[in-house]
Design a protein around this motif. Structure first.
Motif, PDB file in Angstrom:
ATOM      1  N   ILE A   1       0.968  -1.178  -0.184  1.00  0.00           N
ATOM      2  CA  ILE A   1      -0.164  -0.087   0.058  1.00  0.00           C
ATOM      3  C   ILE A   1       0.820   1.024   0.036  1.00  0.00           C
ATOM      4  CG2 ILE A   1      -1.653   1.240   1.274  1.00  0.00           C
ATOM      5  CD1 ILE A   1      -2.684  -1.415   0.196  1.00  0.00           C
ATOM      6  N   ARG A   2       1.886   1.169   0.919  1.00  0.00           N
ATOM      7  CA  ARG A   2       2.936   2.414   1.133  1.00  0.00           C
ATOM      8  C   ARG A   2       3.818   2.592  -0.373  1.00  0.00           C
ATOM      9  NH1 ARG A   2       3.051   1.391   5.934  1.00  0.00           N
ATOM     10  NH2 ARG A   2       2.958   3.483   6.984  1.00  0.00           N
ATOM     11  N   THR A   3       4.080   1.354  -0.975  1.00  0.00           N
ATOM     12  CA  THR A   3       4.853   1.578  -2.075  1.00  0.00           C
ATOM     13  C   THR A   3       3.860   2.097  -3.403  1.00  0.00           C
ATOM     14  OG1 THR A   3       6.088  -0.506  -1.743  1.00  0.00           O
ATOM     15  CG2 THR A   3       5.804  -0.025  -3.960  1.00  0.00           C
ATOM     16  N   LEU A   4       2.536   1.696  -3.304  1.00  0.00           N
ATOM     17  CA  LEU A   4       1.742   2.368  -4.350  1.00  0.00           C
ATOM     18  C   LEU A   4       1.564   3.930  -3.993  1.00  0.00           C
ATOM     19  CD1 LEU A   4      -0.925  -0.683  -5.319  1.00  0.00           C
ATOM     20  CD2 LEU A   4       0.782   0.556  -6.816  1.00  0.00           C
ATOM     21  N   LYS A   5       1.185   4.025  -2.871  1.00  0.00           N
ATOM     22  CA  LYS A   5       0.695   5.648  -2.491  1.00  0.00           C
ATOM     23  C   LYS A   5       2.110   6.521  -2.526  1.00  0.00           C
ATOM     24  CE  LYS A   5      -1.220   6.071   1.557  1.00  0.00           C
ATOM     25  NZ  LYS A   5      -1.818   5.923   3.005  1.00  0.00           N
ATOM     26  N   GLU A   6       3.168   6.023  -1.896  1.00  0.00           N
ATOM     27  CA  GLU A   6       4.319   6.785  -1.709  1.00  0.00           C
ATOM     28  C   GLU A   6       5.427   6.537  -2.615  1.00  0.00           C
ATOM     29  OE1 GLU A   6       5.207   7.305   2.483  1.00  0.00           O
ATOM     30  OE2 GLU A   6       2.925   7.676   2.998  1.00  0.00           O
ATOM     31  N   GLY A   7       6.182   5.424  -2.562  1.00  0.00           N
ATOM     32  CA  GLY A   7       7.105   5.301  -3.500  1.00  0.00           C
ATOM     33  C   GLY A   7       6.921   5.316  -4.760  1.00  0.00           C
ATOM     34  N   LEU A   8       5.938   5.082  -5.112  1.00  0.00           N
ATOM     35  CA  LEU A   8       5.717   4.905  -6.963  1.00  0.00           C
ATOM     36  C   LEU A   8       4.742   6.313  -7.238  1.00  0.00           C
ATOM     37  CD1 LEU A   8       5.453   1.311  -7.717  1.00  0.00           C
ATOM     38  CD2 LEU A   8       7.558   2.668  -7.466  1.00  0.00           C
ATOM     39  N   THR A   9       4.421   7.082  -6.396  1.00  0.00           N
ATOM     40  CA  THR A   9       3.702   8.470  -6.567  1.00  0.00           C
ATOM     41  C   THR A   9       3.884   9.045  -7.989  1.00  0.00           C
ATOM     42  OG1 THR A   9       3.915   9.042  -4.196  1.00  0.00           O
ATOM     43  CG2 THR A   9       2.656  10.447  -5.552  1.00  0.00           C
ATOM     44  N   ALA A  10       4.909   9.036  -8.201  1.00  0.00           N
ATOM     45  CA  ALA A  10       5.191   9.763  -9.577  1.00  0.00           C
ATOM     46  C   ALA A  10       5.035   8.965 -10.750  1.00  0.00           C
ATOM     47  CB  ALA A  10       6.838   9.999  -9.670  1.00  0.00           C
ATOM     48  N   ASN A  11       4.636   7.582 -10.557  1.00  0.00           N
ATOM     49  CA  ASN A  11       4.303   6.829 -11.867  1.00  0.00           C
ATOM     50  C   ASN A  11       2.831   6.779 -12.167  1.00  0.00           C
ATOM     51  OD1 ASN A  11       6.993   4.716 -12.272  1.00  0.00           O
ATOM     52  ND2 ASN A  11       6.882   5.690 -10.332  1.00  0.00           N
ATOM     53  N   ARG A  12       2.754   6.740 -13.697  1.00  0.00           N
ATOM     54  CA  ARG A  12       1.542   6.142 -14.053  1.00  0.00           C
ATOM     55  C   ARG A  12       1.566   4.356 -14.020  1.00  0.00           C
ATOM     56  NH1 ARG A  12       1.961   7.183 -19.166  1.00  0.00           N
ATOM     57  NH2 ARG A  12       3.520   8.909 -18.981  1.00  0.00           N
ATOM     58  N   ILE A  13       0.736   3.945 -13.232  1.00  0.00           N
ATOM     59  CA  ILE A  13       1.008   2.532 -13.143  1.00  0.00           C
ATOM     60  C   ILE A  13       0.148   1.753 -14.174  1.00  0.00           C
ATOM     61  CG2 ILE A  13       0.500   0.499 -11.596  1.00  0.00           C
ATOM     62  CD1 ILE A  13       2.047   2.519 -10.335  1.00  0.00           C
ATOM     63  N   GLN A  14       0.963   0.748 -14.979  1.00  0.00           N
ATOM     64  CA  GLN A  14       0.451   0.323 -16.172  1.00  0.00           C
ATOM     65  C   GLN A  14       0.060  -1.192 -16.036  1.00  0.00           C
ATOM     66  OE1 GLN A  14       4.260   0.695 -18.024  1.00  0.00           O
ATOM     67  NE2 GLN A  14       3.521   2.446 -19.376  1.00  0.00           N
ATOM     68  N   SER A  15       0.347  -1.904 -14.810  1.00  0.00           N
ATOM     69  CA  SER A  15      -0.077  -3.156 -14.591  1.00  0.00           C
ATOM     70  C   SER A  15       0.235  -3.699 -12.993  1.00  0.00           C
ATOM     71  CB  SER A  15       0.239  -4.199 -15.588  1.00  0.00           C
ATOM     72  OG  SER A  15       1.721  -4.405 -15.467  1.00  0.00           O
TER      73      SER A  15
END
Lengths: 435, 435
Positions: A138-152
């Motif tokens: 959850i933390r990784t999606l919310k914070e670590g990867l905030t700057a990313n458009r998630i593709q899959s």
């Protein structure tokens, strides 16, 4: 400064949270800068047996000793199910309390209502423990990867089914055999349907998709297929094709537009993929960000202490936010107030296994002489292989694997062996068995 | 509300940060609640070619247009090296600016001075990008696993050496051959010594150990051994023993007391371990927490956009903290201000490969009839295997792997095939080739 916590539910995970808050009080205080205190825990039955004894006066059967109690800043909802959990969380937010929950079923079905209420109340709802136990996804999606458009997203999100599948794959058990074994081991429940039919994993997939894409998929729209139709012959064919079978939770965005693709079903994946190596009750998630590339996370997906680890991580985070409302910088969480340089253990004291390769003359007595050296230095050999004569030098490779030995003793033995006339080039590589 | 950023250094990673901030402006604004703006970037040479064109007026050669500029709240140090990076970071903190850096060498050698200054100034120093590129390992240690006593860390922390080792392992190249190939591919530098001798990974190991144990190991105390002595024969022997060789960064605490064990050297690890499956330029870290159990993270360890992904993640985090000083709750980072339920793509439109198993009568024409059905539904077969006659029923397994096909077409074809008199039990498992 003191952060007071109340628990709704004091089962397995609740007792784990109580244990961490109590036994790691010093560690948590060091990191946060002030203590946490568990003041109330709501149970259905005061006399039931708990995994961790609470302090006197903590247990209560009245949820409103926690919800709406102005002393308590953080409410941890660990009772599960939709009601009364939903109503109590909404009440807590209205009363200005922050909420930490592990309730994936509730958030997947009533998340919009709950997050809307949290936004209105300007309070946090944290739920790291709701998906994949101790894995900080959850933390990784919310914070670590905030700057990313998630593709899959690809996930193995249910430990029970992964355990069953791993057993079917490894030992050619039937589904019924593997399920019975998993029930006997305490992984699968007496009524295992929520796990094996995929519902539990689908709840988690809904939450991850919401975090990744900002869109909450409707559970009823998702293709959800469980594992009960898998047969040993399918695992055998999968292996022939270079695949393994996993119950995979999948969501992806096509070129950033169009509806989200979300589905959960048994899938064959290449046997060399990291997800293929996730066995037993482990969970894993692979997240593809447009900038980050593929980020892979895995770890224990459930269990008392792994889940409590995530709940307490969330409590600490909420405690920092709640201080931040008092207009001070959040504490740094590093426990580095008094950071100082410290010496580490000398390498000579490391206790390790070793791979040793000696180029030796191929003549009688050499092996015995070298192994004698190691014996005198208290190093016991696990395996010895001699082979591969070099046509130029006439030397052969003498390869030894040692049992665990002190680096100091090992280096002394190698130095002594190197002095022998029959020994040429030498290589040493340490073996990490304790991984 | 606006968060203004200044860059020190505008090389590969700096240009990646500029690109993310510009091209993902809407995404970042949605999550944070206000925009980021890159106002100045310090370069040595104004006319050098950049990976991403900056807006007019952004480039400057004067670091003090960033450091100490009261307009700029966040200083990103991406120049590398010890000086002038150290002095500029200390000045920025003294001037009340937050710092985001990817400079592992600086933090590993001057971390105590820098973190002390940050604590005095009540400002953040964030460094997710300093270790393992896009992998959120700093955040995981600081936040996700806060409630844990960390027992051990095992990491593959240098992509260049892992690429070289992977090539040596897979194709029996010598070290020199694999290094040359890695240099030609742009992974290894012309002077590769910092990578292959282990220094780069050792800097990262120092930082991870500090986060995990709250103790900063002295670099000069650590046993650091590179990969230049590895030979193909060692990879072959490793494989015979069921091991693979990796350049492993290791730190562990013995029963929570005594000095820290910290070392970095080539190590043999069991070939079934997740770390053994980390190949090429990937990085990975396994963290053992006393409550969480083993948490494994992997992903791209370097590169323009993966590193920029972590830098911008840190900028967003700092921007939230910096708002928090204004006595408001931090923004939730979920981009969920308007969260609503949305339909997902119907399963019938999924485009996938399929494994199909039909129990069929073993007689002439059956294969042709079934494959004819699939042909009419535009489904092309990649492989067909027929074997394994069931002695009770006399049926054989006809197994087919399809190329990618529409789920709708596939289901129609399967339904048609199922109606055939020669076809009995049927199984379908989807194949995820795009993982």
């Amino acid at each position: 400064m003191l952060t007071k916590i109340g628990l709704l539910g004091y089962g397995n995970v609740g007792a784990g949270v109580a244990r961490l808050v109590k036994t790691e009080a010093q560690l948590l205080d060091d990191k946060l800068g002030w203590p946490l205190s568990l003041v109330k825990a709501v149970v259905r039955n005061l006399s039931a047996n708990r995994g961790f004894a609470s302090d006197p006066g903590v247990l209560t059967t009245d949820p409103h000793e926690v919800v709406g109690n102005p002393e308590i800043q953080v409410v941890c909802e660990l009772m599960g199910g939709i009601e009364p959990a939903r109503t109590l969380i909404l009440e807590a937010l209205s009363a200005g309390q922050h909420v930490v929950t592990a309730n994936k079923a509730l958030l997947a079905t009533h998340g919009i209502e709950i997050f809307k209420k949290a936004a209105e109340a300007n309070r946090d709802v944290m739920f790291e423990a709701a998906v994949a136990g101790a894995i900080p996804v959850i933390r990784t999606l919310k914070e670590g990867l905030t700057a990313n458009r998630i593709q899959s997203l690809y996930g193995i999100l249910n430990g029970t089914t992964n355990h069953i599948i791993s057993r079917m794959s490894k030992d050619a058990l039937t589904f019924q055999e593997a399920l019975a074994e998993s029930q006997a081991a305490g992984y699968a429940e007496a009524d295992p349907s929520s796990d094996i039919d995929g519902l539990d994993a689908a709840h988690k997939l809904v939450l991850l998709s919401a975090l990744a894409y900002g869109v909450l998929p409707r559970l009823e729209d998702i293709h959800v297929e469980g594992i009960s139709l898998l047969e040993p012959v399918d695992f055998a064919f999968a292996s022939e094709f270079g695949y393994v079978i996993k119950l995979l939770a999948i969501s992806c965005l096509h070129d950033g537009h169009g509806p989200l693709e979300v589905r959960l079903h048994p899938a064959m994946i290449p046997s060399g993929h990291l997800l293929a190596g996730v066995n037993g009750v482990m969970n894993a998630i692979m997240i593809r960000g447009h900038a980050s590339g593929d980020i892979f996370l895995s770890g224990p997906g459930a269990g008392m202490m792994p889940t409590a680890s995530s709940v307490v991580g969330d409590i600490i985070e909420v405690a920092r936010s709640h201080l931040s409302m008092a207009s001070t910088l959040r504490p740094p969480l590093l426990g580095w107030r008094n950071l100082k340089a410290e010496a580490v253990m000398p390498m000579s004291e490391a206790l390790l296994g070793y791979y040793l390769r000696f180029a030796v003359l191929d003549k009688p007595g050499v092996l015995s002489a070298i192994s004698g050296v190691f014996g005198r230095h208290n190093i016991s050999l696990a395996q010895v292989i001699q082979k591969g004569q070099d046509p130029r030098t006439g030397l052969v490779n003498l390869v030894m694997l040692t049992h665990r030995a002190l680096e100091r003793d090992l280096q002394a033995a190698v130095a002594e062996a190197r002095k022998m006339e029959t020994v040429g080039d030498t290589r040493l590589i340490r073996v990490e068995e304790s991984l």
